[in-house]
Structure formats: structure tokens, C-alpha cells
Design a protein around this motif. Structure first.
Motif, PDB file in Angstrom:
ATOM      1  N   TYR A   1       1.057  -1.328   0.273  1.00 58.21           N
ATOM      2  CA  TYR A   1       0.313   0.002   0.071  1.00 58.21           C
ATOM      3  C   TYR A   1       1.051   0.844  -0.226  1.00 58.21           C
ATOM      4  O   TYR A   1       0.463   2.679  -0.558  1.00 58.21           O
ATOM      5  CB  TYR A   1      -1.201   0.024   1.461  1.00 58.21           C
ATOM      6  N   ALA A   2       2.025   1.495   0.240  1.00 54.98           N
ATOM      7  CA  ALA A   2       2.834   2.611   1.132  1.00 54.98           C
ATOM      8  C   ALA A   2       3.849   2.886  -0.268  1.00 54.98           C
ATOM      9  O   ALA A   2       4.031   4.415  -0.746  1.00 54.98           O
ATOM     10  CB  ALA A   2       3.368   1.938   2.483  1.00 54.98           C
ATOM     11  N   ALA A   3       4.246   1.682  -0.771  1.00 57.92           N
ATOM     12  CA  ALA A   3       5.432   1.863  -1.543  1.00 57.92           C
ATOM     13  C   ALA A   3       4.996   2.927  -2.745  1.00 57.92           C
ATOM     14  O   ALA A   3       6.089   3.374  -2.468  1.00 57.92           O
ATOM     15  CB  ALA A   3       5.633   0.312  -2.238  1.00 57.92           C
ATOM     16  N   PRO A   4       3.757   2.973  -3.232  1.00 53.43           N
ATOM     17  CA  PRO A   4       3.447   3.972  -4.251  1.00 53.43           C
ATOM     18  C   PRO A   4       3.286   5.588  -3.698  1.00 53.43           C
ATOM     19  O   PRO A   4       3.641   6.711  -4.177  1.00 53.43           O
ATOM     20  CB  PRO A   4       2.183   3.459  -4.913  1.00 53.43           C
ATOM     21  N   ILE A   5       2.682   5.338  -2.504  1.00 50.86           N
ATOM     22  CA  ILE A   5       2.893   6.394  -1.563  1.00 50.86           C
ATOM     23  C   ILE A   5       4.087   7.393  -1.590  1.00 50.86           C
ATOM     24  O   ILE A   5       4.313   8.554  -1.883  1.00 50.86           O
ATOM     25  CB  ILE A   5       1.347   6.222  -0.508  1.00 50.86           C
ATOM     26  N   PHE A   6       4.692   6.526  -0.764  1.00 52.94           N
ATOM     27  CA  PHE A   6       6.129   7.012  -0.353  1.00 52.94           C
ATOM     28  C   PHE A   6       7.402   7.698  -1.408  1.00 52.94           C
ATOM     29  O   PHE A   6       7.758   8.275  -2.007  1.00 52.94           O
ATOM     30  CB  PHE A   6       7.395   5.932   0.195  1.00 52.94           C
TER      31      PHE A   6
ATOM     32  N   VAL B   1      10.046   9.552  -0.417  1.00 54.20           N
ATOM     33  CA  VAL B   1      10.678   9.536   1.137  1.00 54.20           C
ATOM     34  C   VAL B   1      11.382   7.850   0.677  1.00 54.20           C
ATOM     35  O   VAL B   1      10.363   7.430   0.060  1.00 54.20           O
ATOM     36  CB  VAL B   1       9.392   9.221   2.038  1.00 54.20           C
ATOM     37  N   PRO B   2      12.168   8.148   1.114  1.00 54.18           N
ATOM     38  CA  PRO B   2      12.607   6.220   0.903  1.00 54.18           C
ATOM     39  C   PRO B   2      11.846   5.227   1.719  1.00 54.18           C
ATOM     40  O   PRO B   2      11.990   5.385   3.067  1.00 54.18           O
ATOM     41  CB  PRO B   2      14.218   6.890   1.701  1.00 54.18           C
ATOM     42  N   SER B   3      11.600   4.511   0.540  1.00 59.13           N
ATOM     43  CA  SER B   3      10.316   3.659   1.096  1.00 59.13           C
ATOM     44  C   SER B   3      11.146   2.909   2.426  1.00 59.13           C
ATOM     45  O   SER B   3      10.756   1.789   3.030  1.00 59.13           O
ATOM     46  CB  SER B   3       9.795   2.315   0.241  1.00 59.13           C
TER      47      SER B   3
ATOM     48  N   ILE C   1       5.348  13.171   7.328  1.00 52.45           N
ATOM     49  CA  ILE C   1       6.604  12.900   6.810  1.00 52.45           C
ATOM     50  C   ILE C   1       8.103  13.386   6.346  1.00 52.45           C
ATOM     51  O   ILE C   1       8.882  14.201   6.501  1.00 52.45           O
ATOM     52  CB  ILE C   1       7.050  11.583   6.184  1.00 52.45           C
ATOM     53  N   ALA C   2       6.799  13.712   5.369  1.00 51.72           N
ATOM     54  CA  ALA C   2       7.715  14.653   3.940  1.00 51.72           C
ATOM     55  C   ALA C   2       7.897  15.717   4.283  1.00 51.72           C
ATOM     56  O   ALA C   2       8.644  16.431   4.361  1.00 51.72           O
ATOM     57  CB  ALA C   2       6.732  14.189   3.005  1.00 51.72           C
ATOM     58  N   GLY C   3       7.104  17.126   4.548  1.00 59.10           N
ATOM     59  CA  GLY C   3       6.605  18.227   5.974  1.00 59.10           C
ATOM     60  C   GLY C   3       7.682  17.948   6.920  1.00 59.10           C
ATOM     61  O   GLY C   3       7.632  18.821   7.097  1.00 59.10           O
TER      62      GLY C   3
END
Length: 493
Positions: free
Chosen positions: A84-89, A94-96, A146-148
Motif C-alpha cells: 500500500y505504502a510503496a507508491p505513496i512513499f 520518501v525512501p520506502s 513525514i515529508a513535511g
């Protein structure tokens, strides 16, 4: 998930810890025998400490960690969340590999981040979310934090608020002190008002900042979903759920005393953003929905009330998720033969599903049949070679056979598990048992020390690390690893 300790993975192992060498008839041999017995008892005590620190139910394990946060380990759920997270990261840059999603055994619908490397999610999120998109929306929101670098800035805002509160405290205390010197009651009351008022201003200033960051994370999440061609309606569903929960007490809420915006504000913003998206009505791929349904059934059956789960997944429901849930219930409520029968039926439908094989192996292991558990667990590892929890379970089964010919394989599997997850204290415990079976007691002490260290028992970890160091070659890699624990000093504020 269960807090019950499996028979094959609990104190039964401890009763079988034995001295490394048989007794000798001569005096030196007798002394060595007594020393060996003391060593074995110390190792047994260390394993007992680890057992107390972490009750293990391998396929879905609850772990006790510092701060008493009940963590859950499950290879199936963790793999799905990474997918789920991989494409969002990627969309967020954000390094997965740098972010770990950690499951908490709490039923409340909640998720949060504490830094740039760890995202915590309650199992309640996964059980309540009807679609993958709802969970992906939660991940996207937390990724926005996290990104922010919101947690860094939030700590800065907290520091500013604390400074403001301290200034207020100093001014208030000064006014109180001056009034006391002149015996002015009104002045003392005024000083107290300055103290309280400034603290309230500081608190509200900080909370307002936190609410701003939440809205920012919402906007970022929609951007990531747009970049990955996914709908934002899952997020909308989540916040509407929050709104329903707060509806009954909305009249008593002070919106200025909340860290999150009122749900209505977030819903309004999300609706505006989603309306302009060309992916607003896109659905999750059927194969992803199918995996999600299996995961929900498994978590529900492991954590829920028997009667509730039987209502959710009645015997008349022949769908794969319902059959999976009933197999878990049979395992949980002490009917291993029926659990094996149901799992065999599931494996006929999906012979390449590693998690069906994993659960079959777990049932056999906890049924006191570790040797029979090896084949299904090896099959599960072959189908999911990167799943640390499955390798850990295989290692535990290998140790449980008490076959010394299998200890090297056990060590390989357990070491592979901890290489993938440095915080897996359960695997360290079984590594210690395997090394003790080989007669490598210094290494066993080191593994106990590592397990206790990651479980948060620093004092006992140092004790075993000291003991390991005394029997390891100075300067060797293992000696240095022990020294890291001996010389560890926790950060203090």
C-alpha cells in the motif's frame, strides 16, 4: 493475535535447558559441572526474562516494548501495508526502506508518526477499513507529516510554547512574590492570573500550530493519491467516521483545545480537493481488495470476541475470508485438528498463499508437533522469503524439535529474521536457545543480552553482555557487540 503463550514456544523450552557438559568424577570435573549448571541456570533465567518481556504467538505476535505499547507482528499484514505504502512513499520522495509501519494492538481507529522513520497504526484502522483505499489514505496523510518534517517543526513549536509558558510563570511568580512582600491579596491574585493566562495562551498557540499541520498533511495526501492515480474518497470515508464519533459530544468540545481540526473542516477541504480529481471514482484493483479482505478477516478473528466474529463470518458464508476467519477461531479456541482441516481446504484453493502455510505450521507447533510444523513453514518461507516473522517461526520450530542436527538451520533462519528486524526480541530468545544447544554459551549470553536490550530491559541486558564479554575474545566482533550494550547510555533530555 493472542496474549496466550503457545505451549511449544514458552516455558517448555526453559525446562529443557541443560548443562553444556556432563558431570565429571574428578574434583575439577565436579567444579566444571557445577559451573556449567550455574551457567545453564543463568541462561534459563535470561530466557525467562525474555519470555516475560515478550509473549510470543508467532504468526500474529503481540510484543511488549518499552512504554508498554502492545505491538503486533504479522507477515501478511506487514507485506500488504508495504505494498500500500510503496507508491505513496515514491510520490512523496520518501525512501520506502527508511520508513517502518508498526502495528499497535489497539482497537481505536488511529495512526500517527513520531519521527521520519516510524509510522504507527492501530489494528483498528485495518479492521474498520472496508477497502484498501481507506488505509492508503491514512498512510498518505501520515506520509504528509513525514515529508513535511512536521514532527521536527512540531517539537520546535512545542519548545516555543514552553518558552512562552516559562516566561509567563516567571512574570506570574514575580508578581506573586512582590505582592506577598507587600501583603497585597489582589496583586497575588493578579500574579496567579498572569501565570494561568500565559500558560493557556501557550497551549492554544501550540495546538493551533498542530491543527495547521494536520490540514497541510491532508492536502499533501491528496497530492500523493493524485500522483499515484488513486482516489481520495477513502480519506473522506475516514474523516466522516471521525465526525460520526464526535457528533454526540460536539457541543462540549472546545475546538481551540484540539490538536486536530474539527472533522467538518477537514471534510469540507477534502471534498473540494476530491471534486477536482480525475481519479475521484477510481476503485481498488480486485486482487488488492481480495488480499485486504483476507487480512481483515484474520485480524478480526485474532483480536475479536468469538460471538462477534461468528456473526461477521457465519458458517453459511463460504467466501475465502470467512473460511480464513473460522480457521483462526478454531486455532484460538483450542481445536487444532479442526483448524488444520480448514487450513488444508484453504490451501487447496490457494496453494501458493504463504500465510495459509504459515498458520498451518503455527498450529502444529503450538499443538506440540514441531517436527510436523517444519514442512509447512519451509513451504511458507519458500513462498515469502523476505518475511522475517515467518523465518522466525520456522527457526522456533527447528529449536523446538530439540534435534541438534537442526540447530545450524535454526540459527540461519533466526539470524535472517533479526537481520530483517533488529527489534525482534523473540528471535533473539530462540537464537540464545539454539546456541545453548550447540554448547556455545558465550554466544547464547550475547543473544539474551540483545533480546533484553531491544525489549527495553537495559540493566539485565548489561548483565548478560558483561558475562558474554568475559568469555569472548577481546576485540572480536561478538565482543564488540557485547561492549555496545555494556557501554550504552540512554539519551537524556
Amino acid at each position: 493475535m493472542t496474549t496466550e503463550r503457545p505451549a511449544a514456544a514458552s516455558s517448555g523450552f526453559l525446562r529443557r535447558v541443560s548443562p553444556a557438559a556432563p558431570p565429571r568424577a574428578d574434583a575439577r570435573g565436579a567444579e566444571r559441572s557445577r559451573a556449567s549448571g550455574r551457567t545453564a541456570r543463568l541462561i534459563a533465567a535470561g530466557l525467562a526474562l525474555l519470555l516475560a518481556a515478550e509473549p510470543v504467538a508467532p504468526a500474529l505476535a503481540q510484543q511488549a516494548v518499552p512504554g508498554s505499547i502492545p505491538l503486533v507482528r504479522d507477515a501478511e499484514t506487514e507485506t500488504l501495508l508495504r505494498d500500500y505504502a510503496a507508491p505513496i512513499f515514491k510520490a512523496a520522495n520518501v525512501p520506502s526502506r527508511g520508513v517502518e509501519i508498526i502495528l499497535i494492538n489497539e482497537r481505536e481507529y488511529n495512526a500517527f508518526v513520531v519521527d521520519g522513520t516510524r509510522m504507527f497504526m492501530n489494528v483498528g484502522v485495518l479492521i474498520d477499513a472496508a477497502t484498501p483505499n481507506e488505509v492508503i489514505g491514512v498512510i498518505a496523510h501520515e506520509t504528509g507529516h513525514i515529508a513535511g518534517s512536521h514532527m521536527v517543526r512540531l517539537r520546535e513549536a512545542m519548545a516555543r510554547a514552553q518558552t512562552l509558558a516559562v516566561i509567563g510563570a516567571v512574570l506570574g511568580a514575580g508578581a506573586i512574590a512582590a505582592s506577598a512582600a507587600t501583603r497585597s491579596r489582589s496583586g497575588m491574585d493578579g500574579g496567579a492570573a498572569v501565570f494561568a493566562g500565559t500558560a493557556q495562551v501557550a497551549q492554544r498557540s501550540f495546538l493551533a500550530y498542530a491543527r495547521t499541520e494536520e490540514m497541510s498533511a491532508d492536502r499533501a495526501a491528496i497530492t500523493y493519491l493524485e500522483k499515484t492515480g488513486q482516489s481520495g474518497r477513502g480519506m473522506l470515508t475516514t474523516f466522516k467516521r471521525f465526525a460520526d464519533q464526535l457528533l454526540v459530544k460536539a457541543a462540549s468540545l472546545d475546538k481551540y483545545a484540539l490538536t486536530h481540526p474539527m472533522p467538518q473542516e477537514r471534510i469540507a477541504q477534502l471534498e473540494r480537493l476530491i471534486e477536482t480529481s480525475k481519479f475521484a471514482d477510481r476503485k481498488d484493483p480486485p486482487e488488492l481488495q481480495a488480499r485486504h479482505d483476507l487480512m481483515r478477516a484474520k485480524l478480526s478473528a485474532f483480536t475479536g470476541n468469538l460471538r462477534l466474529i461468528e456473526r461477521l463470518y457465519p458458517a453459511t458464508d463460504n467466501g475465502l475470508p470467512a473460511r480464513y476467519a473460522r480457521a483462526v477461531l478454531a486455532y484460538r479456541f483450542k481445536n487444532p485438528a479442526d483448524a488444520i482441516r480448514q487450513l488444508d481446504d484453504l490451501i487447496k484453493v490457494q496453494p501458493n498463499n504463504p500465510y495459509f502455510w504459515e498458520l498451518r505450521g503455527q498450529v502444529l507447533l503450538e499443538w506440540g508437533k514441531p517436527r510436523e510444523a517444519l514442512a509447512p513453514l519451509r513451504k511458507a518461507v519458500s513462498l515469502a522469503p523476505n518475511a522475517g516473522p515467518i523465518r522466525s517461526l520456522l527457526g522456533q520450530a527447528l529449536v523446538a524439535t530439540e534435534d541438534k542436527a537442526l540447530t545450524d538451520e535454526a540459527i540461519r533462519e533466526l539470524q535472517s529474521a533479526v537481520d530483517r528486524d533488529k527489534l525482534d526480541s523473540g528471535s533473539y530468545r530462540f537464537l540464545a536457545r539454539a546456541y545453548a544447544m550447540k554448547g556455545d554459551l558465550p554466544k547464547a549470553d550475547l543473544m539474551i543480552a540483545k533480546g533484553l536490550f531491544v525489549a527495553g530491559d537495559i540493566q539485565e541486558a548489561r548483565r548478560y553482555a558483561n558475562r558474554a564479554q568475559g568469555n569472548l575474545k577481546p576485540g572480536s566482533p561478538d565482543w564488540l557487540r557485547a561492549d555496545d550494550i555494556v557501554s550504552y547510555k540512554p539519551n537524556t533530555p
